[in-house]
Enzyme design. Sequence first.
Site, PDB file in Angstrom:
ATOM      1  N   LYS A  19      30.948  44.432  34.184  1.00 47.96           N
ATOM      2  CA  LYS A  19      30.783  44.699  35.618  1.00 47.96           C
ATOM      3  C   LYS A  19      29.792  45.824  35.867  1.00 47.96           C
ATOM      4  O   LYS A  19      28.966  45.744  36.784  1.00 47.96           O
ATOM      5  CB  LYS A  19      32.129  45.045  36.264  1.00 47.96           C
ATOM      6  CG  LYS A  19      33.042  43.846  36.434  1.00 47.96           C
ATOM      7  CD  LYS A  19      34.254  44.193  37.281  1.00 47.96           C
ATOM      8  CE  LYS A  19      35.207  43.009  37.392  1.00 47.96           C
ATOM      9  NZ  LYS A  19      36.475  43.391  38.042  1.00 47.96           N
ATOM     10  N   LYS A  58      33.153  28.420  36.462  1.00 43.77           N
ATOM     11  CA  LYS A  58      34.489  28.637  36.984  1.00 43.77           C
ATOM     12  C   LYS A  58      34.437  28.727  38.518  1.00 43.77           C
ATOM     13  O   LYS A  58      33.494  29.299  39.073  1.00 43.77           O
ATOM     14  CB  LYS A  58      34.954  29.951  36.353  1.00 43.77           C
ATOM     15  CG  LYS A  58      36.207  30.575  36.844  1.00 43.77           C
ATOM     16  CD  LYS A  58      36.470  31.856  36.056  1.00 43.77           C
ATOM     17  CE  LYS A  58      36.388  33.046  36.993  1.00 43.77           C
ATOM     18  NZ  LYS A  58      37.630  33.761  37.196  1.00 43.77           N
ATOM     19  N   LYS A  70      35.087  33.311  43.812  1.00 43.49           N
ATOM     20  CA  LYS A  70      34.637  33.731  45.143  1.00 43.49           C
ATOM     21  C   LYS A  70      33.188  34.193  45.106  1.00 43.49           C
ATOM     22  O   LYS A  70      32.489  34.134  46.101  1.00 43.49           O
ATOM     23  CB  LYS A  70      35.550  34.808  45.724  1.00 43.49           C
ATOM     24  CG  LYS A  70      35.633  36.095  44.925  1.00 43.49           C
ATOM     25  CD  LYS A  70      36.494  37.113  45.658  1.00 43.49           C
ATOM     26  CE  LYS A  70      36.735  38.346  44.789  1.00 43.49           C
ATOM     27  NZ  LYS A  70      37.698  38.087  43.692  1.00 43.49           N
TER      28      LYS A  70
HETATM   29  P1  ADP Z   1      37.421  35.433  41.410  1.00 41.90           P
HETATM   30  O1  ADP Z   1      37.084  34.900  40.036  1.00 41.90           O
HETATM   31  O2  ADP Z   1      37.251  34.417  42.484  1.00 41.90           O
HETATM   32  O3  ADP Z   1      36.699  36.732  41.681  1.00 41.90           O
HETATM   33  P2  ADP Z   1      39.667  37.088  40.844  1.00 41.90           P
HETATM   34  O4  ADP Z   1      38.899  37.637  39.702  1.00 41.90           O
HETATM   35  O5  ADP Z   1      39.955  37.970  41.998  1.00 41.90           O
HETATM   36  O6  ADP Z   1      38.960  35.759  41.365  1.00 41.90           O
HETATM   37  O7  ADP Z   1      41.006  36.498  40.251  1.00 41.90           O
HETATM   38  C1  ADP Z   1      42.287  36.603  40.805  1.00 41.90           C
HETATM   39  C2  ADP Z   1      43.224  35.813  39.927  1.00 41.90           C
HETATM   40  O8  ADP Z   1      42.897  34.417  39.978  1.00 41.90           O
HETATM   41  C3  ADP Z   1      43.169  36.196  38.453  1.00 41.90           C
HETATM   42  O9  ADP Z   1      44.487  36.109  37.921  1.00 41.90           O
HETATM   43  C4  ADP Z   1      42.281  35.148  37.844  1.00 41.90           C
HETATM   44  O10 ADP Z   1      42.557  34.934  36.471  1.00 41.90           O
HETATM   45  C5  ADP Z   1      42.623  33.918  38.672  1.00 41.90           C
HETATM   46  N1  ADP Z   1      41.482  33.011  38.782  1.00 41.90           N
HETATM   47  C6  ADP Z   1      40.325  33.261  39.438  1.00 41.90           C
HETATM   48  N2  ADP Z   1      39.495  32.210  39.382  1.00 41.90           N
HETATM   49  C7  ADP Z   1      40.141  31.251  38.652  1.00 41.90           C
HETATM   50  C8  ADP Z   1      39.801  29.921  38.244  1.00 41.90           C
HETATM   51  N3  ADP Z   1      38.663  29.360  38.575  1.00 41.90           N
HETATM   52  N4  ADP Z   1      40.714  29.232  37.522  1.00 41.90           N
HETATM   53  C9  ADP Z   1      41.894  29.796  37.192  1.00 41.90           C
HETATM   54  N5  ADP Z   1      42.274  31.034  37.540  1.00 41.90           N
HETATM   55  C10 ADP Z   1      41.412  31.769  38.269  1.00 41.90           C
HETATM   56 NA    NA Z   2      36.729  37.424  38.772  1.00 45.22          NA
END
Ligand code: ADP
Ligand code: NA
Length: 330
Positions: free
Chosen positions: A114, A197, A200
């Site tokens: 990051k 993946k 957001k």
């Molecule tokens: P993003 O990847 O959209 O930024 P976050 O990092 O805030 O999402 O993730 C919040 C939770 O959702 C975490 O526990 C993460 O492992 C899960 N998560 C996020 N994206 C996915 C995905 N595409 N498939 C499965 N789990 C996910």
């Molecule tokens: Na993330």
Amino acid sequence: TDRPRVLSGIQPTAGSFHLGNYLGAVRQWVPLQETHDAYYSVVDLHAITVPQDPAALREATRLAAAQLLGAGVDPERCTLFVQSHVPEHAQLAWVLNCVTGFGEAARMTQFKDKSAKQGAESTTVGLFTYPILQAADILLYQTDQVPVGEDQRQHVELTRDVAARFNGRFGELFRLPNAHILKDAAKIQDLQDPASKMSKSGSSAKGIVWLLDPPKTSAKKFRSAVTDTGTEVRYDPAEKPGLSNLLTVYAALSGLTVAELEAKYDGQLYGPLKTELAELFTEWVAPFQARTREFLDDPAELDRVLARGAAKARAVAAGTLARVHEAVGF
Ligand code: ADP
Ligand code: NA
């Protein structure tokens, strides 16, 4: 209760959770509250490690809590709270900062990734110590198991190391937690770009299914999901990543296995599968949205739920913090 204790946190995000957040994380919280002594937190302290708009953060925190309730997290069966409502998290994090090595923290790969993206000047010290705040979240409640994805395993290891060091120096105070890698947690890919993946911060707006979007909008995204030009419904992430992703979602929402779905669509093209998945999603999301909206439309009730959760959490957290303060000489 003699059930093992679990702790999970989710960051408040603007808008709504996406399908990946739900199937990869939040969905697992519901059955865990039946078998475990579960502590669930909307981790707004973690959210300010990157720049935030105050009004947007306040709204996102409430929205996250409402969606957790909408997804079936039940405050009668678990402890649901907002992290900043329990000041002991920040207080314990300070003490743990002082028993964590700088080099040890600097080895965290998530921070390295990051901060490399952001550049040193826009990276906060808060982002650097984020895993230590996470350690405080876990250790305050004498957590046994931390349900996480593979990418968080290193942070749970750091938590164990710091807890063991603290115990060695100041007396056996913390229980050492284990990472509980969720076996049912599905990894969801972008519907338009199945090599990435669903995220957001992902590239394609049409590839992300937001749980609070109008169901019709999401149904359309499933129907126009990118798949290969083949004709056989078969789970094969290497050769058929888009179709396999749809099968993963379908299996998770229906409770059918992928093999059962392959049999169901044997001899059919992809169209019926996409249409029926869109319908299944719409049926699932309608009650989720209705329950979430109930809490958003009744802010006083949401406040009461969160205040009760914070009080339950503090009853445990304050006890741990008092012993920590005593142990270090305050
Ligand atoms: P993003 O990847 O959209 O930024 P976050 O990092 O805030 O999402 O993730 C919040 C939770 O959702 C975490 O526990 C993460 O492992 C899960 N998560 C996020 N994206 C996915 C995905 N595409 N498939 C499965 N789990 C996910
Ligand atoms: Na993330």
